[in-house]
Design a protein around this motif. Structure first.
Motif, mmCIF file in Angstrom:
data_model
loop_
_atom_site.group_PDB
_atom_site.id
_atom_site.type_symbol
_atom_site.label_atom_id
_atom_site.label_comp_id
_atom_site.label_asym_id
_atom_site.label_seq_id
_atom_site.Cartn_x
_atom_site.Cartn_y
_atom_site.Cartn_z
ATOM 1 N N TRP A 1 -26.210 6.749 33.102
ATOM 2 C CA TRP A 1 -26.575 8.400 33.278
ATOM 3 C C TRP A 1 -25.702 8.633 34.425
ATOM 4 N N TYR A 2 -25.469 9.888 35.068
ATOM 5 C CA TYR A 2 -24.593 10.211 36.152
ATOM 6 C C TYR A 2 -25.613 11.468 36.512
ATOM 7 N N LYS A 3 -25.270 11.403 38.070
ATOM 8 C CA LYS A 3 -26.598 12.517 38.441
ATOM 9 C C LYS A 3 -24.920 13.673 39.278
ATOM 10 N N GLN A 4 -25.640 15.053 38.755
ATOM 11 C CA GLN A 4 -24.591 16.493 39.552
ATOM 12 C C GLN A 4 -25.740 17.002 40.556
ATOM 13 N N PRO A 5 -25.385 16.208 41.744
ATOM 14 C CA PRO A 5 -26.004 17.575 42.799
ATOM 15 C C PRO A 5 -25.712 19.040 42.938
ATOM 16 N N PRO A 6 -25.897 19.439 43.875
ATOM 17 C CA PRO A 6 -25.849 20.956 43.389
ATOM 18 C C PRO A 6 -24.280 20.661 44.013
ATOM 19 N N SER A 7 -24.210 20.045 45.425
ATOM 20 C CA SER A 7 -22.210 20.119 44.818
ATOM 21 C C SER A 7 -21.233 19.675 44.024
ATOM 22 N N ARG A 8 -21.547 19.473 42.756
ATOM 23 C CA ARG A 8 -21.093 19.296 42.008
ATOM 24 C C ARG A 8 -20.320 17.737 42.021
#
Lengths: 114, 118
Positions: A36-43
């Motif tokens: 599982w990878y997370k991508q916040p608004p910072s990309r």
């Protein structure tokens, strides 16, 4: 060919509550990894958790845990005590031990409500 | 954080022009990857490298070429950009593997490049 499906384009959770993101995959391989990878608004793509298929024990990382059901080819992510900083897009990924390549799902956008 | 930089971070170009994106790493990792991210598709592998001058195709390699002349640099080139190549491009690195096949070692991602082709 392997495929990864995330059937929930969007999810929302109240702060401090628990949420589960779903992921299913299809493969004929017996040896593989799941991520599982997370991508916040910072990309920025950030690894959240990793599971080896040969391990029966579900992986955990602090508030993040998985429910790995190998026979059902299911790999869900549970986030406990959700925080505002958990708001992001989450990607499930399959890692083939034969090719070493990652196959990503379409992503689930998680909204955390205060 | 893994030492991975991408340049440029944003680029707007016109259809038919050549474009080169650069990925630079300071980790001395063996494997480097280029992905594109599009809505509804997640990330898809374009090309990857398993050593200096050693590259292989991913699932969406048409219209792209790559080069790796040094361990630390991996270039992605669009010879003649098209509007369908408007996307966010990510570089990633990993270290473990055997020959051209990386292990399912964790991949570390760069910050991404947003490319718009008008």
């Amino acid at each position: 060919a392997q495929t990864v499906t995330q059937s929930q384009p969007e999810m929302s959770v109240q702060e401090a509550e628990t949420v589960t993101l779903s992921c299913t995959y299809d493969t004929s391989e017996s040896d593989y990894y799941l991520f599982w990878y997370k991508q916040p608004p910072s990309r920025q793509m950030i690894l959240v958790i990793r599971q080896e298929a040969y391990k029966q024990q579900n992986a955990t990382e602090n508030r993040f845990s998985v429910n790995f059901q190998k026979a059902a080819k299911s790999f869900s992510l549970k986030i406990s005590d959700s925080q505002l900083g958990d708001a992001a897009m989450y990607f499930c990924a399959y890692g083939s031990s034969n090719t070493g390549k990652l196959i990503f799902g379409q992503g689930t956008t998680l909204q955390v409500k205060p | 954080d893994a030492g991975i930089t991408q340049s440029p971070r944003h680029k707007v170009t016109e259809t038919g022009t050549p474009v080169t994106l650069r990925c630079h790493q300071t980790e001395n990792h063996r494997y480097m990857y280029w992905y594109r991210q599009d809505p509804g598709h997640g990330l898809r592998l374009i090309h990857y490298s398993y050593g200096v001058k050693d590259t292989d195709k991913g699932e969406v390699s048409d219209g792209y070429s790559v080069s790796r002349s040094k361990t630390e640099d991996f270039l992605l080139t669009l010879e003649s950009a098209t509007s369908s190549q408007t996307s966010v491009y990510f570089c990633a690195i990993s270290d473990l593997g055997t020959g051209r096949v990386p292990s399912t070692d964790t991949q570390y991602f760069g910050p991404g490049t947003r490319l718009t082709v008008l």
